[in-house]
Design an enzyme around this catalytic site. Sequence first.
Site, PDB file in Angstrom:
ATOM      1  N   LYS A  78      16.239  -5.407 -10.707  1.00 14.30           N
ATOM      2  CA  LYS A  78      15.779  -4.553 -12.486  1.00 14.30           C
ATOM      3  C   LYS A  78      17.104  -3.863 -12.923  1.00 14.30           C
ATOM      4  CE  LYS A  78      12.057  -4.238 -16.013  1.00 14.30           C
ATOM      5  NZ  LYS A  78      11.935  -5.594 -15.366  1.00 14.30           N
TER       6      LYS A  78
HETATM    7  N1  GLU Z   1      12.046  -8.361 -18.148  1.00 12.28           N
HETATM    8  C1  GLU Z   1      11.354  -9.284 -18.023  1.00 12.28           C
HETATM    9  C2  GLU Z   1      10.197  -9.587 -16.784  1.00 12.28           C
HETATM   10  O1  GLU Z   1       9.486  -7.940 -16.989  1.00 12.28           O
HETATM   11  C3  GLU Z   1      12.115 -10.834 -18.018  1.00 12.28           C
HETATM   12  C4  GLU Z   1      13.031 -11.270 -16.730  1.00 12.28           C
HETATM   13  C5  GLU Z   1      13.982 -12.448 -16.619  1.00 12.28           C
HETATM   14  O2  GLU Z   1      13.868 -13.154 -17.829  1.00 12.28           O
HETATM   15  O3  GLU Z   1      14.504 -11.930 -15.542  1.00 12.28           O
HETATM   16  O4  GLU Z   1       9.883 -10.521 -16.557  1.00 12.28           O
END
Ligand code: GLU
Length: 390
Positions: A78
């Site tokens: 993240k």
């Molecule tokens: N931000 C989204 C999540 O928390 C998608 C993450 C992604 O597609 O890599 O799952």
Amino acid sequence: MEYLKKVERALIVSIPILMDDSSLKIFEGYRVHHSTLRGPAKGGIRYSPDVTLDEMKALAFLMTFKTSLLNIPMGGSKGGVCVDTKDLSKRELERLTRRYTAEIINMIGPDIDIPAPDMYTDSTTMAWIMDTYSMQKGRTIPGVVTGKPLEIGGSIGRIEAPGTGMYYILDHLCQKLNYDLTKMKVVIQGFGKVGSNVAKQLCDRSCNIIAVSEKEGGIYSPDGLDINEISTWKQKGNLLKDYEGKDITHITNKELLSTKCDVLIPAAVENQIYSKNADKVECNIILEGANSPTTSQADAILNEKGVIIVPDILANSGGVLVSYFEYIQDIHSYFWGLDRVNREMKNILIKTFEDVYELSKKRHTSLRTSAFAIGAKRLAKAHELRGLFP
Ligand code: GLU
């Protein structure tokens, strides 16, 4: 589990930006790899004034379990920048994104870590990241991010994917419990990418969305809201609290979370259902659209009350699943149609749901505990097979 309590690596970067009025502002950004045990790290980038290193670590941890639960060969990460996007012009946001990308460039790449949109970032943000990365490498590399615009390697269905996936899961759960989905009264907290999309998907299937909200407040109508009209109102830049209509009552987020309904969908930010308001929640099912909307204390209270909680790492995983499909399509330079994207997503989500449901019945645990157990087992197996370096 000791091994998984720590993140593999974390980077804190300073992002100096020349503002439109020629002043200088410095923002702080982060990128965290929680685990690359099962493949390159995967996870979104969020822009929010609440972003902290600890928040990024916690959300990266959730991504590791989400990808493992889905059994896609990726890890968890993240990133984010501590910024209120409302204070920046589009040009300033572009400069912020490009400089942030340059600062984290050694941590990302198609076989290292693949970012995607999260709160207050979108396909335009991903296009800027892809371009900045490609310019530095001297060639176009679409696979460095997912959630891109279709014209430059994005996947059809990616924007809607969390909402579509939530609809598939809710529909399947209702069939299992012998509930009629079209008779469900649904309450949704958050009207961003996830909340507005799931609202639309459920409304299209004749569900009754009786309340929706955003940070500034929400609206309630006992006979159901006209989601299409509300979406058009929102697209014009209006706030829900200023929306007027027949039988519409304005409510706070606190009131929304205690509204009696069949399905409550928290699709805003973390820690919304916590020890102080959990006993006021009046629903049969909670479908977690946001990541970590329920604290562990609230989780215990709700389990005690018999509320079925479909946990975030399962409920909203359609997003990362279609991100994985986008990554595959980029590598093959061959793009699928919407039918294939949705069919493959549905197959994997339903199978995963069944595995989680079965285990929860067999071991008398919540869906959350089962989902984490399945994710943890795959991670443990990967660790056992790979061994510990050196
Ligand atoms: N931000 C989204 C999540 O928390 C998608 C993450 C992604 O597609 O890599 O799952």
